[in-house]
Structure formats: structure tokens, C-alpha cells
Scaffold this motif. Structure first.
Motif, PDB file in Angstrom:
ATOM      1  N   ASP A 164      14.167  28.009 -54.530  1.00 54.84           N
ATOM      2  CA  ASP A 164      15.068  27.881 -55.704  1.00 54.84           C
ATOM      3  C   ASP A 164      15.105  29.127 -56.562  1.00 54.84           C
ATOM      4  N   SER A 165      14.526  30.245 -56.121  1.00 54.90           N
ATOM      5  CA  SER A 165      14.483  31.479 -56.929  1.00 54.90           C
ATOM      6  C   SER A 165      15.870  32.056 -57.161  1.00 54.90           C
ATOM      7  N   ASP A 166      16.684  31.750 -56.273  1.00 55.83           N
ATOM      8  CA  ASP A 166      18.041  32.293 -56.473  1.00 55.83           C
ATOM      9  C   ASP A 166      18.766  31.578 -57.609  1.00 55.83           C
ATOM     10  N   GLN A 167      18.358  30.298 -57.798  1.00 58.39           N
ATOM     11  CA  GLN A 167      19.069  29.538 -58.819  1.00 58.39           C
ATOM     12  C   GLN A 167      18.418  29.679 -60.187  1.00 58.39           C
ATOM     13  N   VAL A 168      17.076  29.724 -60.304  1.00 60.15           N
ATOM     14  CA  VAL A 168      16.370  29.785 -61.600  1.00 60.15           C
ATOM     15  C   VAL A 168      15.571  31.065 -61.637  1.00 60.15           C
ATOM     16  N   SER A 169      15.705  31.806 -62.750  1.00 61.19           N
ATOM     17  CA  SER A 169      14.974  33.073 -62.905  1.00 61.19           C
ATOM     18  C   SER A 169      13.519  32.797 -63.143  1.00 61.19           C
ATOM     19  N   SER A 170      12.760  33.782 -62.783  1.00 62.59           N
ATOM     20  CA  SER A 170      11.325  33.637 -62.952  1.00 62.59           C
ATOM     21  C   SER A 170      10.963  33.958 -64.395  1.00 62.59           C
ATOM     22  N   PRO A 171       9.833  33.484 -64.870  1.00 61.10           N
ATOM     23  CA  PRO A 171       9.401  33.771 -66.269  1.00 61.10           C
ATOM     24  C   PRO A 171       9.233  35.257 -66.500  1.00 61.10           C
ATOM     25  N   ALA A 172       8.824  36.008 -65.525  1.00 57.99           N
ATOM     26  CA  ALA A 172       8.649  37.450 -65.751  1.00 57.99           C
ATOM     27  C   ALA A 172       9.980  38.096 -66.037  1.00 57.99           C
ATOM     28  N   THR A 173      10.976  37.654 -65.287  1.00 60.38           N
ATOM     29  CA  THR A 173      12.304  38.241 -65.554  1.00 60.38           C
ATOM     30  C   THR A 173      12.797  37.868 -66.935  1.00 60.38           C
ATOM     31  N   LEU A 174      12.595  36.620 -67.290  1.00 62.05           N
ATOM     32  CA  LEU A 174      13.026  36.185 -68.628  1.00 62.05           C
ATOM     33  C   LEU A 174      12.265  36.933 -69.709  1.00 62.05           C
ATOM     34  N   ARG A 175      10.966  37.174 -69.438  1.00 59.77           N
ATOM     35  CA  ARG A 175      10.168  37.887 -70.456  1.00 59.77           C
ATOM     36  C   ARG A 175      10.681  39.308 -70.617  1.00 59.77           C
ATOM     37  N   MET A 176      11.056  39.933 -69.519  1.00 57.77           N
ATOM     38  CA  MET A 176      11.565  41.301 -69.616  1.00 57.77           C
ATOM     39  C   MET A 176      12.890  41.323 -70.378  1.00 57.77           C
ATOM     40  N   LYS A 177      13.725  40.346 -70.032  1.00 60.17           N
ATOM     41  CA  LYS A 177      14.989  40.284 -70.751  1.00 60.17           C
ATOM     42  C   LYS A 177      14.759  40.033 -72.236  1.00 60.17           C
ATOM     43  N   TRP A 178      13.812  39.132 -72.494  1.00 58.64           N
ATOM     44  CA  TRP A 178      13.530  38.826 -73.915  1.00 58.64           C
ATOM     45  C   TRP A 178      12.999  40.039 -74.633  1.00 58.64           C
ATOM     46  N   GLN A 179      12.116  40.794 -73.936  1.00 61.80           N
ATOM     47  CA  GLN A 179      11.578  42.004 -74.557  1.00 61.80           C
ATOM     48  C   GLN A 179      12.694  43.023 -74.825  1.00 61.80           C
ATOM     49  N   GLU A 180      13.579  43.171 -73.837  1.00 64.73           N
ATOM     50  CA  GLU A 180      14.685  44.103 -74.064  1.00 64.73           C
ATOM     51  C   GLU A 180      15.576  43.674 -75.244  1.00 64.73           C
ATOM     52  N   ALA A 181      15.849  42.339 -75.239  1.00 66.34           N
ATOM     53  CA  ALA A 181      16.677  41.828 -76.348  1.00 66.34           C
ATOM     54  C   ALA A 181      15.957  41.996 -77.679  1.00 66.34           C
ATOM     55  N   GLU A 182      14.630  41.742 -77.620  1.00 64.79           N
ATOM     56  CA  GLU A 182      13.854  41.873 -78.867  1.00 64.79           C
ATOM     57  C   GLU A 182      13.841  43.326 -79.340  1.00 64.79           C
ATOM     58  N   GLU A 183      13.731  44.260 -78.375  1.00 60.97           N
ATOM     59  CA  GLU A 183      13.745  45.680 -78.769  1.00 60.97           C
ATOM     60  C   GLU A 183      15.100  46.072 -79.360  1.00 60.97           C
ATOM     61  N   GLY A 184      16.180  45.551 -78.701  1.00 64.74           N
ATOM     62  CA  GLY A 184      17.521  45.830 -79.253  1.00 64.74           C
ATOM     63  C   GLY A 184      17.687  45.241 -80.641  1.00 64.74           C
ATOM     64  N   LEU A 185      17.164  44.018 -80.831  1.00 63.43           N
ATOM     65  CA  LEU A 185      17.265  43.396 -82.158  1.00 63.43           C
ATOM     66  C   LEU A 185      16.467  44.165 -83.184  1.00 63.43           C
ATOM     67  N   ARG A 186      15.286  44.674 -82.752  1.00 64.02           N
ATOM     68  CA  ARG A 186      14.491  45.480 -83.694  1.00 64.02           C
ATOM     69  C   ARG A 186      15.252  46.732 -84.135  1.00 64.02           C
ATOM     70  N   LEU A 187      15.924  47.350 -83.116  1.00 65.52           N
ATOM     71  CA  LEU A 187      16.714  48.538 -83.496  1.00 65.52           C
ATOM     72  C   LEU A 187      17.837  48.180 -84.460  1.00 65.52           C
ATOM     73  N   VAL A 188      18.502  47.075 -84.110  1.00 66.36           N
ATOM     74  CA  VAL A 188      19.603  46.656 -85.011  1.00 66.36           C
ATOM     75  C   VAL A 188      19.076  46.296 -86.372  1.00 66.36           C
ATOM     76  N   CYS A 189      17.919  45.596 -86.397  1.00 64.31           N
ATOM     77  CA  CYS A 189      17.338  45.217 -87.698  1.00 64.31           C
ATOM     78  C   CYS A 189      16.924  46.449 -88.487  1.00 64.31           C
ATOM     79  N   GLY A 190      16.415  47.494 -87.770  1.00 64.82           N
ATOM     80  CA  GLY A 190      16.048  48.730 -88.490  1.00 64.82           C
ATOM     81  C   GLY A 190      17.253  49.401 -89.111  1.00 64.82           C
ATOM     82  N   GLU A 191      18.321  49.452 -88.285  1.00 65.82           N
ATOM     83  CA  GLU A 191      19.542  50.059 -88.850  1.00 65.82           C
ATOM     84  C   GLU A 191      20.052  49.258 -90.035  1.00 65.82           C
ATOM     85  N   MET A 192      20.019  47.929 -89.840  1.00 69.92           N
ATOM     86  CA  MET A 192      20.514  47.103 -90.951  1.00 69.92           C
ATOM     87  C   MET A 192      19.618  47.248 -92.172  1.00 69.92           C
TER      88      MET A 192
END
Length: 636
Positions: free
Chosen positions: A80-108
């Protein structure tokens, strides 16, 4: 922005205006943050959702499976890996999103800091504006108070103006009544003057007739006495010791028949007593006696006590200027009269000036420090003053006018003033006698160089010579045209006329000696101090210098822009006769060099109307000009 409760009375317009401006500024400042605040709120909401999601994704410690089972779970989950992402992938995405949000929050956050600083600056500016508004409010209150005071003063002034207007109307009505009374008095005065002129004329005729009768009676008496003396026997006294030698040394003595003649013939009686060679020469004929008496009568009529006696009293000599200075600038400008100024003349000391105008006033001025200071005002002229002449004795003044001669104002001596066809005489400005003779307006007058004599010209086409001591006309000259101006020399009278001619008269003769025609009506004449040159101004817009030694025109002065403004425009020589000066109708003064005939300079400035007359002081340092606009200008 919340404000205080509304006052009971409506706010002033300036307060409402300031309140509107503050509201507009608040709306403008608020509009700058309307987009920023919602975006910042959305970012905060997203950050909160991501935080919640990350917390859910983190595994709990008690639920972690052993490593042995992890591979199995992974294996089982591989299909079922093709259908549901693994937690590591989600964590990386979350970290990237969190880093982007931090940048946006800094600018704001940086933008929030900048906006906060800008808001603080605007708040400080608002405080300043509020302080200025308070100061302006205080200023407005003060101005309102001042306005209330001024409004009170305006009301007082309006009331005073109304009272003065009422008083002015009353005075105006009173002045109209006085003017009507003055006109009636002037008419009565005119009638009285006419009657007085007629009475004077009749009195003069009676006096002349009486003098003629007395002279004829005296002549008849003398002739009768001479006839009686002729009829008497002439006795011859012969000396006894020389009787035999009569033909050689005989002497005949004329009987004293001359005792019948008056004592004035005693000086001539000695001439009759002379030795004769025969007795036939002792008879006196009647014609000889008549000739002797006529000689005695003519001797009485001669001026002075003898033919070779002392000369007639003359005025003192006029001061001589070595070199005149050309005027370059106006030193003093003033309104000299109430209306048009027609005449100006310097005294012999160059510090006294006289002006006369259409207001019938003569003002005397002192030239002090380059300024004209009022000295005295002379009133009583019968008409507008058109020219002035100082008495050569330095003490007096002779103004002429239209109509009239003007005043000969001199301490201890009569003054002359003309009105209509009369010349008034007075002392110290009080008119005491009227010299009548002219039947029309007197237009010109001059003192003669011999004392107590003056000459006048009139529109009645006559020129009259006056004896100022005895206050009567000694001579009348009939002319074909009326005289505009005249000058006097030793024994010569020069008059300028409306028929474009300059006429020369000898005081000792009855007729005109010479006529010089010019192109235009003559407006003025001026004689140089050496009496050798004559300056004439005429309506053909030219000035002419006439050499009196050869009686011809020596120079003709013209200039572009020079136009003669009136029939009484005056032109003068400089005291050293080096320059000729005249004023134009546009207010410009023109100065010509007499020797070269070239235009030396032209002076413009204070005069805005036609210049009527100019005067150059005898020291040569100052020039004064007067115009039709009441102005008198002192040039230096």
C-alpha cells in the motif's frame, strides 16, 4: 478616534475642518494595514494547524513496535506504499512547510516591526499636529477677540463718519450760500472797479486838461510880459571918458527887460548880455523871445536838473555768473500749488524763489540744502499768475497774470497787481491803489532798469509805460497784436506778439524801431545779462537766439520730442549765456549749447505733464521747473 461630547453650541467651522482632516488621516493610516492584518492572521491559523498536524503525526513511545516487527510492518505495508505516504516523507514535507512558514513569519514579523516604527512616527507627528492645533486655536481665539474689538471700532468710525458726512453736507450747503454771496460780491466789485476805472479816466482827463490850461495860461502870461518888454525903449549907457572912442571901445548894455521873466530864466539872462558892434543889434525880436521861453519850458520838462546833470537813478547791477553748471538730477519734488503752476523766478541772491499759478497764489520759497522750504504766501491777485519778475532792487517782486500784471512787492514801496484791465498798487501785500488804463487782460509786465518804472502788455493791443512813484501811465503804445511777453533794456522795450513778430521800441521815441518775424506765435522772451542776445520761444517748437548788435537770428534750436505746450511757455538763458533751457509738453527739459547749437542734454523724470516755465538761478547752480500738474522740481 473618540472625541469629547458635543458642545451645546455648534462647533466653529475651523474645528469641523480640523476634525475632518484627522478622520481622513486615520482612514488613510488604517487602510495601509487592512491587507496586512488578515494575511498575518491567516498565517497564524496555518501555523496552528500545522502544529496540530505535526503533533498527531509524532508516534507515542508505548506504541512503538520492536525492530523485529518493524520490518514485518513495513513488508506488510509495502503493497500500500503507493497509496499512503510514509511518515518519513510526511515529516520531511512538514519540515519543509514549517521552514517556509518560518521564513514567511520572519518576513511578516519584519514588516510588523517596520509598520510599528512608522506608526510611532505617525503618532509623534499626530502629537505635534495636535499641539500646533492647540496653538492655532489659541491664536484664533486671540484673533476673534481682536476682530471683535476692530468691529467695535468700525462701528464707532461709521457713526463718526455719518456725523461728519452730515456736518459736511451742512458745510457744503453753507459753502454754496457763501459762493453765491461771493459771486454777487465779485459782480459788485467788478461793477465798482469799472466805475472806478471810469472815474480814474475822467479824473486823469480832467487833470490833463487842467494842466494843459495852466500851461497855456502861463505861456500866454509870459508872452504878454515879453511883448511889454519888447515895446519898452532900450537905453544905451555910454561912459564919458570913452565917448570919443565909441567905435573902437564902445560898450552897449541891454536894459534889464529880463526881470519881467520868471526866476528860472535868470541863468539864460547872462547869455543875452554881450557887447554889440552897433546900436541896431540891440533890438530883440518877438520870435527870439518866444524861442527863449520855449527853451526854458522844455528845460523844465527834461528829467534831471540840467542836460549835462546827474543821470537817472538806476538799479544796482545784476550779479555775474562765470560758469553755469548743467543740471543732472532732481533734488526736490513737491506740489507747489493747488492747481496749474504757470510761473517761476529766482531772486538775485539765488536763495529766494517765487512761484505763481492758476490758484491766484504766489508762494515764496527758500532754497536750503537742496530743498525748497516754504517762506511766505501772497494772496490778492485778480487772476491766474502766468509770469513773475523780481524787482532789480533785490527787495521786491513783480508777478503778472491772466488777467493782470501781478505784484511788485517791496518793503516801503508800492506793489502792483493786475486784474482785468487794471493794475493794483499796495504796500506789504495790502492793495491800496488801482492803476487803470488797460481795457482787457494784462498778459505781461517788466521792471525797467531805471528806478520806479515798469512796462505792461495787454490783450487790448497796447503796451504801457508806468511811473510807479506817481502811479500813472506815462506812455501808451498801440500795437497791431496783443503781447505775450516782453523784456526791457537800457532804452529799449522788446515785445513778443501773437502775430508771430518781435517788435523793438525806443523809450525815447514814439514809433517801433524794428520788427523781426518768426515762424509761430511768440510765447516768451529772455534777455541775456549783457543785453546783447535775445532768446525767443515760439509755437513752431523752436527756440531762436537773436544777436541784438546786428539784429539777426544767430541760432535756431530744435529737438526730436520738444513741443511747446502753451502760449505762455517760458524759455531762459543760463546766467553765463552758454546754454538755453526750455520745457516740453511731455515733461522733459531740453538744454542746448548756445555756441554750437547742439542739444546738450535732456532731463526726464518727475514731470508727467507739460512744463510751463523754467528758471535758472543767477549763481548757475540750480534750476527749477514747474508744470501743469501742480509740481515744482528743483534740479541740481
Amino acid at each position: 478616534m473618540a472625541g469629547p461630547s458635543a458642545p451645546a453650541t455648534p462647533a466653529a467651522p475651523w474645528k469641523r475642518h480640523i476634525e475632518r482632516q484627522l478622520r481622513q488621516r486615520d482612514r488613510a493610516q488604517k487602510a495601509r494595514f487592512l491587507e496586512l492584518v488578515p494575511a498575518y492572521n491567516r498565517l497564524l491559523e496555518k501555523a496552528e494547524l500545522l502544529t496540530q498536524f505535526s503533533e498527531k503525526l509524532q508516534p507515542e513511545p508505548n506504541k512503538v513496535t520492536p525492530t523485529a516487527h518493524q520490518g514485518l510492518w513495513e513488508e506488510e505495508s509495502e503493497p500500500d506504499s503507493d497509496q499512503v505516504s510514509s511518515p518519513a516523507t510526511l515529516r520531511m514535507k512538514w519540515q519543509e512547510a514549517e521552514e517556509g512558514l518560518r521564513l514567511v513569519c520572519g518576513e511578516m514579523a519584519y514588516q510588523v516591526v517596520e509598520k510599528s516604527a512608522a506608526l510611532e512616527a505617525l503618532e509623534s507627528e499626530l502629537e505635534k499636529q495636535q499641539s500646533r492645533l492647540a496653538a492655532q486655536g489659541a491664536r484664533v481665539a486671540q484673533l476673534e477677540e481682536t476682530r471683535a474689538q476692530l468691529a467695535g471700532q468700525v462701528e464707532e468710525r461709521q457713526a463718526l463718519s455719518a456725523a461728519r458726512r452730515t456736518a459736511y453736507d451742512t458745510l457744503r450747503a453753507h459753502a454754496r450760500l457763501r459762493e453765491a454771496a461771493l459771486r454777487r460780491l465779485e459782480e459788485d466789485t467788478h461793477h465798482l472797479l469799472e466805475q472806478l476805472v471810469q472815474l480814474k479816466a475822467r479824473a486823469a482827463a480832467q487833470r490833463n486838461l487842467r494842466n494843459e490850461h495852466q500851461q497855456r495860461a502861463k505861456q500866454a502870461q509870459v508872452l504878454q510880459e515879453l511883448k511889454k518888454a519888447v515895446r519898452k525903449t532900450v537905453s544905451i549907457n555910454e561912459s564919458p571918458d570913452t565917448l570919443g572912442n565909441v567905435t573902437r571901445e564902445g560898450a552897449l548894455t541891454l536894459a534889464p527887460a529880463a526881470e519881467l521873466v520868471s526866476q528860472e530864466s535868470e541863468a539864460c539872462e547872462k547869455k543875452w548880455k554881450r557887447p554889440f558892434r552897433s546900436a541896431s543889434a540891440t533890438s530883440l525880436t518877438l520870435s527870439r523871445c518866444v524861442d527863449v521861453v520855449k527853451g526854458l519850458l522844455d528845460f523844465k520838462k527834461r528829467r534831471g536838473h540840467s542836460i549835462g546833470g546827474a543821470p537817472e537813478p538806476r538799479y544796482q547791477s545784476i550779479p555775474v555768473c562765470v560758469a553755469a553748471r548743467l543740471p543732472t538730477r532732481a533734488q526736490d519734488v513737491l506740489d507747489a500749488h493747488l492747481s496749474e503752476v504757470n510761473a517761476v523766478q529766482f531772486g538775485l541772491n539765488s536763495s529766494l524763489l517765487a512761484t505763481g499759478g492758476a490758484d491766484r497764489f504766489i508762494h515764496l520759497w527758500n532754497v536750503v540744502g537742496g530743498r525748497l522750504e516754504a517762506n511766505q504766501t501772497l494772496v490778492g491777485a485778480g487772476g491766474s499768475i502766468t509770469s513773475l519778475d523780481f524787482d532789480p532792487s533785490v527787495r521786491g517782486l513783480c508777478p503778472k497774470g491772466l488777467p493782470g500784471v501781478g505784484s511788485h512787492l517791496q518793503q516801503g514801496r508800492p506793489a502792483l497787481e493786475g486784474g482785468g484791465g487794471t493794475v493794483q498798487a499796495g504796500i506789504g501785500g495790502v492793495w491800496q491803489e488801482t492803476l487803470s488804463g488797460h481795457s482787457d487782460k494784462v498778459t505781461a509786465a517788466k521792471f525797467k532798469l531805471t528806478r520806479h518804472q515798469a512796462v505792461t502788455g495787454s490783450r487790448d493791443r497796447t503796451v504801457k509805460e508806468w511811473d510807479l512813484d506817481r502811479a500813472y501811465c506815462s506812455r501808451t503804445i498801440n500795437v497791431l497784436s496783443y503781447c505775450n511777453d516782453m523784456v526791457c533794456g537800457d532804452h529799449i522795450i522788446i515785445s513778443g506778439h501773437n502775430d508771430q513778430k518781435i517788435r523793438f521800441w525806443d523809450s525815447r521815441g514814439p514809433h517801433c524801431t524794428q520788427v523781426i518775424p518768426v515762424q509761430g506765435r511768440v510765447t516768451s522772451l529772455n534777455l541775456s545779462h549783457d543785453q546783447l542776445h535775445l532768446l525767443s520761444c515760439s509755437r513752431d517748437d523752436t527756440l531762436k537766439v537773436i544777436d541784438l548788435r546786428v539784429s539777426n537770428i544767430r541760432q535756431v534750436f530744435r529737438a526730436d520730442g520738444f513741443k511747446c505746450g502753451s502760449d505762455w511757455t517760458k524759455a531762459v538763458f543760463s546766467p553765463d549765456r552758454s546754454y538755453a533751457l526750455a520745457g516740453s509738453c511731455d515733461g522733459t527739459l531740453y538744454i542746448w549749447d548756445v555756441d554750437t547749437g547742439k542739444l546738450e542734454s535732456s532731463l526726464r523724470g518727475p514731470h508727467c505733464t507739460a512744463v510751463n516755465a523754467v528758471a535758472w538761478c543767477y549763481s548757475g547752480s540750480h534750476v527749477v521747473s514747474v508744470d501743469q500738474g501742480r509740481k515744482a522740481v528743483l534740479w541740481h
